[in-house]
Enzyme design. Structure first.
Site, PDB file in Angstrom:
ATOM      1  N   GLU A 170       5.656  -3.530   0.789  1.00  0.00           N
ATOM      2  CA  GLU A 170       5.726  -3.230  -0.646  1.00  0.00           C
ATOM      3  C   GLU A 170       4.943  -1.935  -0.826  1.00  0.00           C
ATOM      4  OE1 GLU A 170       5.014  -2.452  -4.004  1.00  0.00           O
ATOM      5  OE2 GLU A 170       3.745  -4.223  -4.298  1.00  0.00           O
ATOM      6  N   GLU A 203       3.850  10.190  -6.062  1.00  0.00           N
ATOM      7  CA  GLU A 203       3.096   9.142  -6.745  1.00  0.00           C
ATOM      8  C   GLU A 203       1.688   9.650  -7.033  1.00  0.00           C
ATOM      9  OE1 GLU A 203       2.237   5.612  -4.334  1.00  0.00           O
ATOM     10  OE2 GLU A 203       2.785   4.388  -6.057  1.00  0.00           O
ATOM     11  N   VAL A 251       1.225   4.696   5.170  1.00  0.00           N
ATOM     12  CA  VAL A 251       0.713   3.629   6.044  1.00  0.00           C
ATOM     13  C   VAL A 251       1.827   2.638   6.366  1.00  0.00           C
ATOM     14  CG1 VAL A 251      -0.939   1.718   6.237  1.00  0.00           C
ATOM     15  CG2 VAL A 251      -1.688   3.915   5.317  1.00  0.00           C
ATOM     16  N   GLY A 252       2.698   2.373   5.402  1.00  0.00           N
ATOM     17  CA  GLY A 252       3.837   1.487   5.659  1.00  0.00           C
ATOM     18  C   GLY A 252       4.686   1.987   6.820  1.00  0.00           C
ATOM     19  N   CYS A 292       1.708   0.299  -8.499  1.00  0.00           N
ATOM     20  CA  CYS A 292       2.816   0.813  -7.682  1.00  0.00           C
ATOM     21  C   CYS A 292       4.088   0.997  -8.501  1.00  0.00           C
ATOM     22  CB  CYS A 292       3.063  -0.109  -6.495  1.00  0.00           C
ATOM     23  SG  CYS A 292       3.184  -1.830  -6.955  1.00  0.00           S
ATOM     24  N   GLY A 324       0.831  -1.197   0.000  1.00  0.00           N
ATOM     25  CA  GLY A 324       0.000   0.000   0.000  1.00  0.00           C
ATOM     26  C   GLY A 324       0.862   1.241   0.000  1.00  0.00           C
ATOM     27  N   SER A 325       0.336   2.301   0.610  1.00  0.00           N
ATOM     28  CA  SER A 325       1.035   3.589   0.541  1.00  0.00           C
ATOM     29  C   SER A 325       2.228   3.621   1.498  1.00  0.00           C
ATOM     30  CB  SER A 325       0.069   4.718   0.881  1.00  0.00           C
ATOM     31  OG  SER A 325      -0.390   4.567   2.202  1.00  0.00           O
ATOM     32  N   THR A 326       3.200   4.470   1.169  1.00  0.00           N
ATOM     33  CA  THR A 326       4.378   4.611   2.013  1.00  0.00           C
ATOM     34  C   THR A 326       3.987   5.162   3.384  1.00  0.00           C
ATOM     35  OG1 THR A 326       5.822   4.849   0.112  1.00  0.00           O
ATOM     36  CG2 THR A 326       6.636   5.765   2.173  1.00  0.00           C
TER      37      THR A 326
HETATM   38  P1  NDP Z   1      -3.451   2.696   1.878  1.00  0.00           P
HETATM   39  O1  NDP Z   1      -2.013   2.465   2.081  1.00  0.00           O
HETATM   40  O2  NDP Z   1      -4.195   3.502   2.871  1.00  0.00           O
HETATM   41  O3  NDP Z   1      -4.225   1.305   1.761  1.00  0.00           O
HETATM   42  C1  NDP Z   1      -3.636   0.042   1.604  1.00  0.00           C
HETATM   43  C2  NDP Z   1      -4.257  -0.949   2.577  1.00  0.00           C
HETATM   44  O4  NDP Z   1      -3.913  -0.593   3.917  1.00  0.00           O
HETATM   45  C3  NDP Z   1      -5.769  -0.984   2.539  1.00  0.00           C
HETATM   46  O5  NDP Z   1      -6.224  -2.290   2.816  1.00  0.00           O
HETATM   47  C4  NDP Z   1      -6.105  -0.050   3.690  1.00  0.00           C
HETATM   48  O6  NDP Z   1      -7.398  -0.234   4.177  1.00  0.00           O
HETATM   49  C5  NDP Z   1      -5.083  -0.441   4.710  1.00  0.00           C
HETATM   50  N1  NDP Z   1      -4.820   0.550   5.748  1.00  0.00           N
HETATM   51  C6  NDP Z   1      -5.132   1.878   5.773  1.00  0.00           C
HETATM   52  N2  NDP Z   1      -4.674   2.449   6.900  1.00  0.00           N
HETATM   53  C7  NDP Z   1      -4.056   1.469   7.620  1.00  0.00           C
HETATM   54  C8  NDP Z   1      -3.372   1.440   8.864  1.00  0.00           C
HETATM   55  N3  NDP Z   1      -3.194   2.540   9.596  1.00  0.00           N
HETATM   56  N4  NDP Z   1      -2.840   0.273   9.276  1.00  0.00           N
HETATM   57  C9  NDP Z   1      -2.963  -0.844   8.535  1.00  0.00           C
HETATM   58  N5  NDP Z   1      -3.613  -0.874   7.350  1.00  0.00           N
HETATM   59  C10 NDP Z   1      -4.151   0.272   6.889  1.00  0.00           C
HETATM   60  O7  NDP Z   1      -3.663   3.320   0.447  1.00  0.00           O
HETATM   61  P2  NDP Z   1      -4.860   4.264  -0.039  1.00  0.00           P
HETATM   62  O8  NDP Z   1      -5.939   3.399  -0.466  1.00  0.00           O
HETATM   63  O9  NDP Z   1      -5.221   5.303   0.994  1.00  0.00           O
HETATM   64  O10 NDP Z   1      -4.172   5.002  -1.258  1.00  0.00           O
HETATM   65  C11 NDP Z   1      -3.399   6.174  -1.022  1.00  0.00           C
HETATM   66  C12 NDP Z   1      -2.226   6.260  -1.926  1.00  0.00           C
HETATM   67  O11 NDP Z   1      -1.369   5.178  -1.643  1.00  0.00           O
HETATM   68  C13 NDP Z   1      -2.527   6.119  -3.411  1.00  0.00           C
HETATM   69  O12 NDP Z   1      -2.862   7.327  -3.999  1.00  0.00           O
HETATM   70  C14 NDP Z   1      -1.240   5.568  -3.921  1.00  0.00           C
HETATM   71  O13 NDP Z   1      -0.354   6.638  -4.149  1.00  0.00           O
HETATM   72  C15 NDP Z   1      -0.721   4.726  -2.783  1.00  0.00           C
HETATM   73  N6  NDP Z   1      -1.002   3.287  -2.953  1.00  0.00           N
HETATM   74  C16 NDP Z   1       0.017   2.484  -3.305  1.00  0.00           C
HETATM   75  C17 NDP Z   1      -0.224   1.147  -3.522  1.00  0.00           C
HETATM   76  C18 NDP Z   1       0.859   0.223  -3.919  1.00  0.00           C
HETATM   77  O14 NDP Z   1       0.586  -0.826  -4.483  1.00  0.00           O
HETATM   78  N7  NDP Z   1       2.103   0.531  -3.606  1.00  0.00           N
HETATM   79  C19 NDP Z   1      -1.555   0.569  -3.403  1.00  0.00           C
HETATM   80  C20 NDP Z   1      -2.557   1.494  -2.968  1.00  0.00           C
HETATM   81  C21 NDP Z   1      -2.270   2.799  -2.775  1.00  0.00           C
HETATM   82  P3  NDP Z   1      -8.624   0.591   3.526  1.00  0.00           P
HETATM   83  O15 NDP Z   1      -8.639   0.349   2.090  1.00  0.00           O
HETATM   84  O16 NDP Z   1      -9.756  -0.043   4.167  1.00  0.00           O
HETATM   85  O17 NDP Z   1      -8.386   2.012   3.895  1.00  0.00           O
END
Ligand code: NDP
Length: 486
Positions: free
Chosen positions: A265, A396, A247-248, A299, A243-245
């Site tokens: 990732e 991004e 949240v990572g 990503c 997911g996003s950096t």
């Molecule tokens: P997030 O990182 O928020 O979401 C990825 C996953 O993490 C989802 O299942 C989300 O749940 C979950 N999540 C959200 N907050 C937390 C937390 N505090 N602890 C644990 N898990 C959590 O991505 P977004 O959907 O908000 O997208 C935002 C930006 O991130 C995009 O614009 C893009 O730039 C980037 N992104 C990058 C990705 C990649 O593959 N590298 C994939 C997705 C996004 P939920 O969906 O329920 O919020």
């Protein structure tokens, strides 16, 4: 420069609509949480609909897991894991093979649900997401009885219970990337799909039931970010996140000092580098595939296009002509190239960054095309006259937007490509093999494609450097994050 081009001239033929029929899709009206091998009610009973981003209509209600639900899923995994780990690898493999075959059997249905729930073109969910998800289960089924060989002949033992959080851009495929290696290595898993795309993970839960995967080995807790946050703070032995950096980083802070394994990732701002000796027409196709595939919700998207100055005008002119032929619209239409943006929030993020690009002085061109009245859409866009410091060259965008920069020498190309806090992927377009190898060796990116882009294979390791995360998924390297090597 106008924000939009004049409407595209009518080409000599047009396509008749070719919609894939969703008639045979077997979705329930409402889904519970998949815990201990069964669908159960969330403790607080909260459910919300998953929305079709192309129509803004609800598809099915989905449960939102709270802390207690997450804890009970982790307990179910904890109870199931020792027996699963004790099974001989060849027995665990049988279950994974079954899951892979059932994904293939239900491929058409899964592809349609993926496109309905996430907005991606059916051509991509049918030809990329679903076949690759099955391929990952097949691949790791093959490793289950050869784990020692995958880690250099050493003894291995599984972590135990793994918590896995996946995003919305490749929902079933990311679930497969996470679950297949974890299960092959003898772990039990609790998976949290993204809030906007939970449905194929729930169909995967049904597939696990059909494959008779022992109860508790796979648990799927739907919900929002709070559910993900609860999962990474629960009593798990390892966390895997895509997911996003931002949240990572939050997850890394939450796990600090707890002795819990972690792989991340994260995002990227990958450079796609076109040298003057490249086959230009082929490169243009690769650029399109690199940035407009899956609406740019990728990503490793080639969102920073670096073109050698001597061919910059030619490449951008050809790219623009090719972009104007892209068909934007109904994700279920087999002719669609660019589907719906996954959510209203993501559309806002894209619009804000594109606006920042215009404000900072880059030149924007967006293809003229009719967009549907409802749903969330963004037409393919190119920015030229981009400076390395512009936000659109640094951040991004995660949408169908490419930023073009130029370079004069190979050294400058490498310097500009590496001038990023990310390091996930890169593309190199050149006719010279030696140049490709030299440049690849100098790039700080986990995945580098030569004369192609966005090619994925279960046998190939995938992962990043710097703020793109750490740990590898895919191939033998993808076993390491799921075992202790002794
Ligand atoms: P997030 O990182 O928020 O979401 C990825 C996953 O993490 C989802 O299942 C989300 O749940 C979950 N999540 C959200 N907050 C937390 C937390 N505090 N602890 C644990 N898990 C959590 O991505 P977004 O959907 O908000 O997208 C935002 C930006 O991130 C995009 O614009 C893009 O730039 C980037 N992104 C990058 C990705 C990649 O593959 N590298 C994939 C997705 C996004 P939920 O969906 O329920 O919020």
């Amino acid at each position: 420069m106008a924000a939009t081009d004049t409407p595209r001239t009518r080409i000599t033929w047009d396509y008749a609509p070719a919609p894939e029929s969703p008639d045979h899709v077997r979705l329930r009206d409402s889904y519970g949480l998949f815990v201990g091998g069964a669908f159960v009610e969330p403790r607080d009973g909260r459910r919300l609909p998953s929305i079709n981003p192309a129509t803004e209509e609800p598809i099915a209600d989905v449960a939102y897991a709270g802390e207690a639900d997450v804890a009970s899923a982790v307990d179910a995994a904890r109870a199931a894991q020792p027996a699963w780990a004790r099974l001989p690898g060849r027995e665990r493999a049988k279950y994974l093979f079954r899951v892979a075959r059932l994904i293939q059997e239900r491929a058409r249905e899964l592809a349609i649900v993926e496109s309905l729930d996430g907005g991606k073109p059916i051509r991509e969910s049918r030809d990329v997401d679903i076949p690759l998800a099955a391929a990952h289960f097949f691949h790791y089924a093959g490793w289950a009885d050869k784990l020692r060989h995958g880690v250099g002949g050493r003894d291995v033992r599984p972590y135990g219970v793994v918590g896995q959080v996946v995003p919305w851009n490749f929902p079933l495929l990311m679930a497969a990337w996470k679950l297949a290696p974890a299960l092959a290595c003898g772990n039990a898993a609790v998976l949290k799909p993204a809030e906007t795309t939970p449905l194929t993970a729930l169909l995967l839960a049904e597939i696990c039931q059909e494959a008779e995967v022992p109860a508790g080995v796979v648990n799927i807790v739907t919900g929002d970010g709070a559910t993900g946050a609860a999962l990474v703070r629960a009593d798990v032995d390892k966390v895997a996140f895509t997911g996003s950096t931002a949240v990572g980083k939050d997850i890394q802070a939450a796990l600090a000092g707890r002795g819990v394994g972690l792989t991340l990732e994260l995002g990227g701002k990958s450079a796609n580098i076109v040298f003057e000796d490249a086959a230009i027409d082929q490169a243009v196709e690769g650029i399109v595939q690199g940035i407009f595939f899956n609406q740019g919700h990728v990503c490793c998207a080639g969102s920073r296009l670096l073109i050698q100055e001597s061919v910059a005008d030619e490449v951008t002119a050809k790219l623009w002509n090719r972009m104007r032929l892209l068909r934007v619209g109904d994700p279920l239409d087999k002719n669609t190239d660019v589907g719906a943006i996954n959510s209203a929030e993501q559309l806002q993020r894209i619009e804000a960054l594109v606006e920042a690009g215009v404000q900072e002085g880059a030149v924007r061109r967006t293809i003229a095309c009719e967009l549907p009245d409802r749903g969330w859409w963004f037409a393919p866009t190119i920015f030229t006259d981009v400076a390395p410091a512009h936000r659109i060259a640094v951040e991004e965008i995660f949408g169908p937007v490419v930023s073009v920069l130029t370079f004069r020498t190979q050294a400058e190309a490498i310097e500009k490509a590496n001038n990023s806090r990310y390091g996930l992927a890169a593309g190199i377009w050149t006719d010279k093999g030696s140049k490709a190898f030299e440049v690849a060796a100098a790039l700080k990116a986990g995945v580098i494609w030569q004369n192609t882009y966005n090619q994925f294979d279960p046998t190939a390791a995938f992962g990043g450097y710097k703020e793109s995360g750490f740990g590898r998924e895919g191939g033998a390297a993808g076993l390491r994050p799921y075992v202790h090597v002794t």
